[in-house]
Design an enzyme around this catalytic site. Structure first.
Site, mmCIF file in Angstrom:
data_model
loop_
_atom_site.group_PDB
_atom_site.id
_atom_site.type_symbol
_atom_site.label_atom_id
_atom_site.label_comp_id
_atom_site.label_asym_id
_atom_site.label_seq_id
_atom_site.Cartn_x
_atom_site.Cartn_y
_atom_site.Cartn_z
ATOM 1 C CG PHE A 97 -80.589 27.180 19.565
ATOM 2 C CD1 PHE A 97 -80.305 26.714 18.716
ATOM 3 C CD2 PHE A 97 -80.875 28.205 19.780
ATOM 4 C CE1 PHE A 97 -78.792 26.579 18.535
ATOM 5 C CE2 PHE A 97 -79.447 28.713 19.914
ATOM 6 C CZ PHE A 97 -78.255 27.459 19.043
ATOM 7 C CG ASP A 168 -88.509 30.193 22.669
ATOM 8 O OD1 ASP A 168 -88.627 30.789 21.937
ATOM 9 O OD2 ASP A 168 -87.277 29.244 23.231
ATOM 10 C CG HIS A 171 -89.119 29.650 15.068
ATOM 11 N ND1 HIS A 171 -88.720 28.251 14.991
ATOM 12 C CD2 HIS A 171 -87.399 30.542 15.311
ATOM 13 C CE1 HIS A 171 -87.758 27.879 15.148
ATOM 14 N NE2 HIS A 171 -86.656 28.975 15.742
ATOM 15 C CD GLN A 194 -79.352 34.317 14.632
ATOM 16 O OE1 GLN A 194 -80.543 33.428 13.881
ATOM 17 N NE2 GLN A 194 -78.875 33.878 13.590
ATOM 18 C CE LYS A 197 -85.219 32.879 16.201
ATOM 19 N NZ LYS A 197 -83.021 32.797 15.360
ATOM 20 N NE ARG A 226 -76.694 51.329 36.786
ATOM 21 C CZ ARG A 226 -75.425 51.350 35.619
ATOM 22 N NH1 ARG A 226 -75.850 51.192 34.458
ATOM 23 N NH2 ARG A 226 -74.336 51.542 35.771
ATOM 24 C CE1 TYR A 233 -70.383 53.487 38.361
ATOM 25 C CE2 TYR A 233 -70.923 56.089 38.131
ATOM 26 C CZ TYR A 233 -70.014 55.229 38.151
ATOM 27 O OH TYR A 233 -68.991 54.698 36.767
ATOM 28 N NE ARG A 243 -76.838 49.816 29.778
ATOM 29 C CZ ARG A 243 -75.641 49.773 29.853
ATOM 30 N NH1 ARG A 243 -75.892 49.267 31.457
ATOM 31 N NH2 ARG A 243 -74.449 50.572 29.831
#
Length: 404
Positions: A97, A168, A171, A194, A197, A226, A233, A243
Site C-alpha cells: 500500500f 510493516d 497485514h 483500519q 484489517k 510531551r 504544556y 492519540r
C-alpha cells in the site's frame, strides 16, 4: 454441459456471505459503557488505551506498544524515532500500500524501491543488499498478506550495515516467524487497525518495540511532543496529537480476545486451500516454508496462468471469480513507483535529490504480479469452513471449464 457463469447470469458457485467485522454483545456493551461514561478522550479520561497497549504488547511478545490514529502515522512515528534525517534513503518494496513509501516522503527521506521475491511477493533480501548505499538508513520489510518476510536474512543485512528495521505488519496481526509474532523481530513493528484489517477498530494503528529510547520518542511524538514526567504544556519533540480514543481502545481489547483463534483458523484454511489449489492446473499458491509457523492470511494470494484458462486474462478471471461469490480481487494495478505521486515527484518536501527519477525504476517481479499474475482472496473469507474453501476451488474450476 458447461455451467453458465454467474457473470453471465448463471447461479453463483458460492452462496454464502462472509461478514466483517465480527462482533458480539461483549463488543457492544464495552463500547456502550465508555459512551455512557462520557469519558471518551485520551489520555486524560481513563485508562482503556494504556490497558490495550499493554495487552497488545504482551500478545506480540514486545516490551512496549504505543497506539496512534492509523497505520500510516505508525510508520511515520517509527521512522522519526529511528533518527532518519532529510535525504536519507529507506528501502521499501513496490508491492504494498502507498503509505509504506509515502511515510518515507513525509519524513523528507528517499524511498528506494527494490523488487519482490516472485514466490512470496515479499521484499527480496538479495535486492535489499544490492540497493544499500552510504545514504541508506532503514529497511521497511512488508509482511505482505500476512506472510512473514525472510527476517533472518533481513536482520543479518541490517546488522552488517548498521541499519534500522521497521516491520510493516499492517497485514500481520497474529502471524509468526519461527514462533515469534510479526512486528517483534525488528527495531519497531507497525500495525494498522483500519476496517479491513484482521484486528480492527475502524481506524487506528500501533507501534511495538523492545527499545527504551525508541519507545520514549514514539510515545512523545504521538502526544504532541510531551515527555513522561513533563508538564502538560511542555513540548520537547515535533509531535502531533495522534492519540486514539477510549472507545477505539476498548473495542480493540474486545477484538483482541478472538484474534488468536481467528488467526489459527485462517492459517488452517489457507493450508487447506494450498492443498486443493495445488491440484488445479494454472493456479499456484504463494510459497510458505517451515519458518512460517503461523500465517494470518490477511490476503490469500495465488498466481494465475491464463494459458490454463484458454487465454482468459487475469483481470477477466478475477471479475468472474468475484461474480461467483468468492470475496476476491485482482490486487494492485501497478507497482508503487508508477503511482503519479512518484512519477511526477509531487512530494512537497525539500530533501529529495534532483537525480532521483522514479520513471526509471523497474522491478520485473512486481510488474508481473500487478499486470498479470496475482489474484487475492480477502481475509474474512478465510474464516469460513472447509466446505467454503472447497466452494472457492469449485468456482475456479467452473471458470476454467467454461473457457476450454
Amino acid at each position: 454441459m458447461k455451467e453458465k457463469l454467474a457473470i453471465n447470469g448463471g447461479p453463483k458457485a458460492v452462496n454464502k456471505e462472509f461478514l466483517w467485522p465480527i462482533f458480539d454483545a461483549g463488543d457492544v456493551n464495552a463500547v456502550t459503557r465508555i459512551a455512557q461514561s462520557g469519558k471518551w478522550g485520551n489520555p486524560d479520561c481513563g485508562d482503556e488505551v494504556a490497558k490495550f497497549e499493554e495487552e497488545f504488547a504482551a500478545y506480540c511478545g514486545a516490551k512496549y506498544a504505543i497506539t496512534c490514529v492509523n497505520g500510516s502515522v505508525s510508520l511515520r512515528l517509527a521512522l522519526i524515532a529511528c533518527d532518519v534525517k532529510p535525504g536519507d534513503e529507506v528501502i521499501v518494496p513496490p508491492y504494498t500500500f502507498i503509505t509504506t513509501a509515502s511515510s518515507v516522503i513525509e519524513c523528507n527521506c528517499v524511498p528506494v524501491f527494490v523488487d519482490i521475491d516472485p514466490n512470496t511477493y515479499n521484499i527480496s533480501p538479495a535486492a535489499i543488499e544490492a540497493a544499500i548505499t552510504e545514504r541508506t538508513k532503514a529497511i521497511i520489510p512488508v509482511h505482505f498478506g500476512g506472510l512473514a518476510c525472510d527476517m533472518d536474512a533481513i536482520m543479518d543485512i541490517a546488522r552488517k550495515h548498521g541499519l534500522r528495521v521497521i516491520e510493516d505488519a499492517a497485514h500481520g496481526h497474529g502471524a509468526e516467524y519461527k514462533g515469534k509474532k510479526l512486528g517483534s523481530i525488528g527495531d519497531v513493528g507497525s500495525f494498522s487497525f483500519q476496517s479491513s484489517k484482521n484486528l480492527t477498530s475502524g481506524e487506528g494503528g500501533i507501534v511495538i518495540t523492545n527499545d527504551d529510547e525508541l519507545y520514549a520518542m514514539m510515545r512523545s511524538l504521538r502526544n504532541v511532543g510531551r515527555i513522561e514526567g513533563g508538564q502538560w504544556y511542555d513540548h520537547y519533540n515535533p509531535g502531533c496529537n495522534y492519540r486514539i480514543t477510549q472507545i477505539q481502545a476498548v473495542l480493540l481489547s474486545q477484538q483482541l480476545k478472538r484474534l488468536e483463534a481467528q488467526t489459527r483458523k485462517r492459517n488452517d484454511n489457507g493450508l487447506y486451500l494450498n492443498h486443493l489449489l495445488s491440484k488445479v492446473k494454472g493456479i499456484s499458491p504463494l510459497s510458505r516454508n517451515e519458518a512460517i509457523t503461523l500465517h494470518c492470511y490477511h490476503i490469500y494470494i495465488f498466481k494465475y496462468d491464463p494459458a490454463a484458462f484458454g487465454g482468459l486474462s487475469r483481470n477477466d478471471f478475477a471479475a468472474m471469480l468475484t461474480a461467483e461469490g468468492v470475496p476476491s480481487f485482482k490486487g494492485y494495478p501497478h507497482p508503487l513507483y508508477k503511482q503519479p505521486l512518484f512519477q511526477n515527484k509531487n512530494f512537497m518536501c525539500y530533501a529529495i535529490p534532483d537525480h532521483v527519477d522514479y520513471t526509471q525504476v523497474y522491478c520485473p517481479n512486481a510488474e508481473q504480479a500487478c499486470s498479470s499474475d496475482a489474484v487475492w482472496i480477502l481475509q474474512h473469507a478465510l474464516l469460513g469452513e472447509k466446505e467454503d474453501m472447497e466452494a472457492f476451488v469449485n468456482a475456479i474450476l467452473k471458470i476454467q471449464t467454461s473457457q476450454l
